[in-house]
Design a protein around this motif. Structure first.
Motif, short mmCIF file in Angstrom:
data_model
loop_
_atom_site.label_atom_id
_atom_site.label_comp_id
_atom_site.label_asym_id
_atom_site.label_seq_id
_atom_site.Cartn_x
_atom_site.Cartn_y
_atom_site.Cartn_z
N LEU A 247 34.47 33.18 39.17
CA LEU A 247 35.05 32.10 38.38
C LEU A 247 34.65 30.80 39.03
O LEU A 247 35.30 30.33 39.98
CB LEU A 247 36.56 32.25 38.29
N ASP A 248 33.57 30.25 38.55
CA ASP A 248 32.99 29.04 39.12
C ASP A 248 32.71 29.27 40.60
O ASP A 248 31.91 30.14 40.94
CB ASP A 248 33.91 27.83 38.89
N GLY A 249 33.38 28.59 41.52
CA GLY A 249 33.07 28.72 42.94
C GLY A 249 33.85 29.79 43.66
O GLY A 249 33.76 29.89 44.89
N VAL A 250 34.63 30.59 42.93
CA VAL A 250 35.46 31.60 43.58
C VAL A 250 34.95 33.00 43.21
O VAL A 250 34.93 33.38 42.04
CB VAL A 250 36.94 31.47 43.16
N ASN A 251 34.53 33.75 44.23
CA ASN A 251 34.19 35.15 44.04
C ASN A 251 35.44 35.97 44.34
O ASN A 251 36.04 35.85 45.41
CB ASN A 251 33.07 35.58 44.98
N LEU A 252 35.83 36.82 43.41
CA LEU A 252 37.04 37.60 43.59
C LEU A 252 36.78 39.06 43.24
O LEU A 252 35.84 39.39 42.51
CB LEU A 252 38.19 37.03 42.76
N GLN A 253 37.65 39.91 43.75
CA GLN A 253 37.51 41.34 43.51
C GLN A 253 38.91 41.98 43.46
O GLN A 253 39.82 41.57 44.18
CB GLN A 253 36.70 41.99 44.63
N TRP A 254 39.05 42.95 42.56
CA TRP A 254 40.25 43.77 42.48
C TRP A 254 39.84 45.22 42.69
O TRP A 254 38.92 45.71 42.02
CB TRP A 254 40.94 43.63 41.13
N MET A 255 40.51 45.92 43.59
CA MET A 255 40.23 47.32 43.87
C MET A 255 41.44 48.17 43.46
O MET A 255 42.58 47.84 43.80
CB MET A 255 39.95 47.53 45.36
N TRP A 256 41.16 49.28 42.75
CA TRP A 256 42.24 50.14 42.31
C TRP A 256 42.69 51.05 43.45
O TRP A 256 41.89 51.70 44.10
CB TRP A 256 41.80 50.98 41.12
N ASP A 257 44.00 51.09 43.69
CA ASP A 257 44.58 51.96 44.70
C ASP A 257 45.43 53.00 43.98
O ASP A 257 46.57 52.72 43.59
CB ASP A 257 45.44 51.15 45.67
N PRO A 258 44.91 54.22 43.77
CA PRO A 258 45.67 55.21 43.01
C PRO A 258 46.93 55.66 43.71
O PRO A 258 47.89 56.07 43.06
CB PRO A 258 44.67 56.37 42.86
N ALA A 259 46.97 55.60 45.04
CA ALA A 259 48.16 56.04 45.77
C ALA A 259 49.35 55.15 45.46
O ALA A 259 50.48 55.61 45.29
CB ALA A 259 47.88 56.07 47.27
N GLN A 260 49.10 53.84 45.40
CA GLN A 260 50.18 52.90 45.10
C GLN A 260 50.29 52.57 43.62
O GLN A 260 51.30 52.04 43.16
CB GLN A 260 49.97 51.59 45.87
N GLY A 261 49.22 52.87 42.87
CA GLY A 261 49.22 52.56 41.45
C GLY A 261 49.11 51.08 41.17
O GLY A 261 49.68 50.59 40.18
N VAL A 262 48.36 50.34 42.02
CA VAL A 262 48.20 48.89 41.84
C VAL A 262 46.75 48.49 42.10
O VAL A 262 45.98 49.22 42.73
CB VAL A 262 49.12 48.09 42.78
N TRP A 263 46.40 47.31 41.61
CA TRP A 263 45.12 46.67 41.92
C TRP A 263 45.35 45.75 43.12
O TRP A 263 46.31 44.98 43.15
CB TRP A 263 44.62 45.86 40.72
N ILE A 264 44.44 45.78 44.10
CA ILE A 264 44.55 44.97 45.31
C ILE A 264 43.46 43.91 45.29
O ILE A 264 42.28 44.21 45.07
CB ILE A 264 44.43 45.85 46.57
N ARG A 265 43.84 42.67 45.55
CA ARG A 265 42.95 41.53 45.36
C ARG A 265 42.28 41.07 46.65
O ARG A 265 42.89 41.06 47.73
CB ARG A 265 43.75 40.36 44.76
N SER A 266 41.01 40.67 46.52
CA SER A 266 40.28 39.95 47.57
C SER A 266 39.68 38.70 46.94
O SER A 266 39.41 38.66 45.73
CB SER A 266 39.15 40.80 48.15
N GLU A 267 39.49 37.67 47.75
CA GLU A 267 38.80 36.47 47.29
C GLU A 267 38.10 35.81 48.46
O GLU A 267 38.48 36.02 49.62
CB GLU A 267 39.76 35.49 46.61
N TYR A 268 37.08 35.04 48.17
CA TYR A 268 36.29 34.39 49.22
C TYR A 268 35.79 35.42 50.25
O TYR A 268 35.66 35.12 51.43
CB TYR A 268 37.09 33.30 49.93
#
Length: 366
Positions: A247-268
């Motif tokens: 998103l413009d100058g921000v590189n971001l990522q979401w990883m699926w964690d099936p054990a917790q049932g959530v998406w985990i975020r990273s950025e920069y």
């Protein structure tokens, strides 16, 4: 990994009227009905004493009980921990997302978070309603993108640091209650942040409880944003483990964690954690492809157009659903439908909405 790309798919011939039903706080006090057995009086006459003796039977009371329904939080689809929370207005905090603004305080407690493009980076439009957070920040200025995001929330609080006079005028015309820097309780500059970064990344507030205490007449409970899967119903879509976006100058990522049932975020390029050190997570991630235009308040500032329609990718329960969003009315949230025109069903919980620029922002998944 599917290569980063802009979406080319279009859902055609879908006209979806946005509708939302106010999730009112259900409940009623306990009621009891009492059945009383008539009193029995037996009279005995004795000749010798010529006295009368009265015997009184005990009274029996039978109580009936009423089950009190648990209210559902309108922005998460989860049972509300507190019935008063389920009925209160929304509170929006405009978060800074500069590299020097991390870690964010309270961001993981927001029901819904929009990530919007500003000048070369992004900022967060975080909506609190079913939970509280203390403290919150760092808090930054508004953009004209925020006007229509405010308008769909039934007169929410808007917590922000301020803006140029044109932005201030635009926010003043939105259907919300301003709590700019100095308005309302709890504002301060974090001394620890001031020792390591510029002053513009240090504005904090004690938290949502004090701000919620300043509610004004006319503020209402927000409309539900999404439809949710009932318990035990399998999710639709294709399996996905990773979401990548620029998103413009921000590189971001979401990883699926099936054990917790959530998406985990990273950025920069690093895990995105809050001030407590916990990772930022979400039950759902919605990539909403929208056009951006030059802001009327500042031609150098991009403005996301969130009224209209377009494509969306909905990531829920480790799967991707290709969807269509439609929002003809600025006073109501967008409706997300699948290829068959049916509402997309999300997982109850917190949701992030990435406002990606249609035809420009690179988004991929694997």
């Amino acid at each position: 990994m599917t290569p980063l790309r802009t979406p080319t798919r279009r859902v055609l011939a879908l006209t979806v009227a946005a509708s939302a039903v106010l999730a009112a706080c259900g409940g009623g006090g306990e009621s009891a009905s009492t059945t009383e057995t008539p009193t029995t009086r037996a009279t005995t006459t004795t000749t010798e004493a010529t006295t009368t003796t009265t015997t009184e039977a005990p009274t029996t009371t039978v109580a009936s009980t009423t089950t009190i329904p648990i209210p559902i939080a309108p922005l998460t689809g989860l049972p509300a921990a507190d019935a008063l929370y389920a009925a209160r207005p929304a509170l929006v905090v405009k978060y800074d997302n500069h590299r020097d603004a991390r870690p964010h305080a309270g961001l993981n407690q927001a029901d819904i978070v929009y990530e919007e493009i500003v000048e070369g980076i992004t900022r967060f439009f975080a909506i609190f309603q079913s939970t509280d957070a203390s403290p919150i920040g760092p808090i930054r200025s508004a953009r004209t993108t925020d006007v229509d995001l405010i308008n769909q929330l039934n007169r929410p609080f808007f917590v922000w640091s301020g803006g140029n006079r044109n932005v201030v005028r635009a926010i003043g015309n939105a259907n919300g209650v301003s709590r700019a820097h100095g308005q309302g309780p709890g504002w301060y500059r974090d001394p620890d942040r001031r020792r390591r970064t510029a002053v513009e990344h240090t504005l904090m507030n004690d938290g949502t409880p004090g701000l919620f205490a300043t509610v004004e007449p006319g503020q209402g409970t927000p409309f539900p944003f999404f439809s949710y899967r009932p318990a035990g119903v399998a999710s639709a879509g294709q399996p996905v483990t990773t979401i990548d976006a620029q998103l413009d100058g921000v590189n971001l990522q979401w990883m699926w964690d099936p054990a917790q049932g959530v998406w985990i975020r990273s950025e920069y390029g690093a895990p995105h954690v809050d001030a407590s050190g916990a990772p930022i997570t979400a039950s759902n991630v919605v990539v909403q492809f929208v056009p951006y235009q030059a802001s009327s308040a500042d031609r150098r500032s991009p403005e996301a157009v969130t009224v209209g329609e377009g494509d969306a990718w909905v990531f829920t329960d480790g799967k991707l659903i290709f969807a269509h969003w439609s929002r003809p009315d600025a006073s109501r949230p967008a409706v997300f439908t699948d290829a068959g025109g049916q509402p997309v069903l999300l997982t109850p919980g917190r949701t992030w909405i990435e406002l990606a620029e249609a035809g420009v922002s690179a988004v991929g998944y694997a």
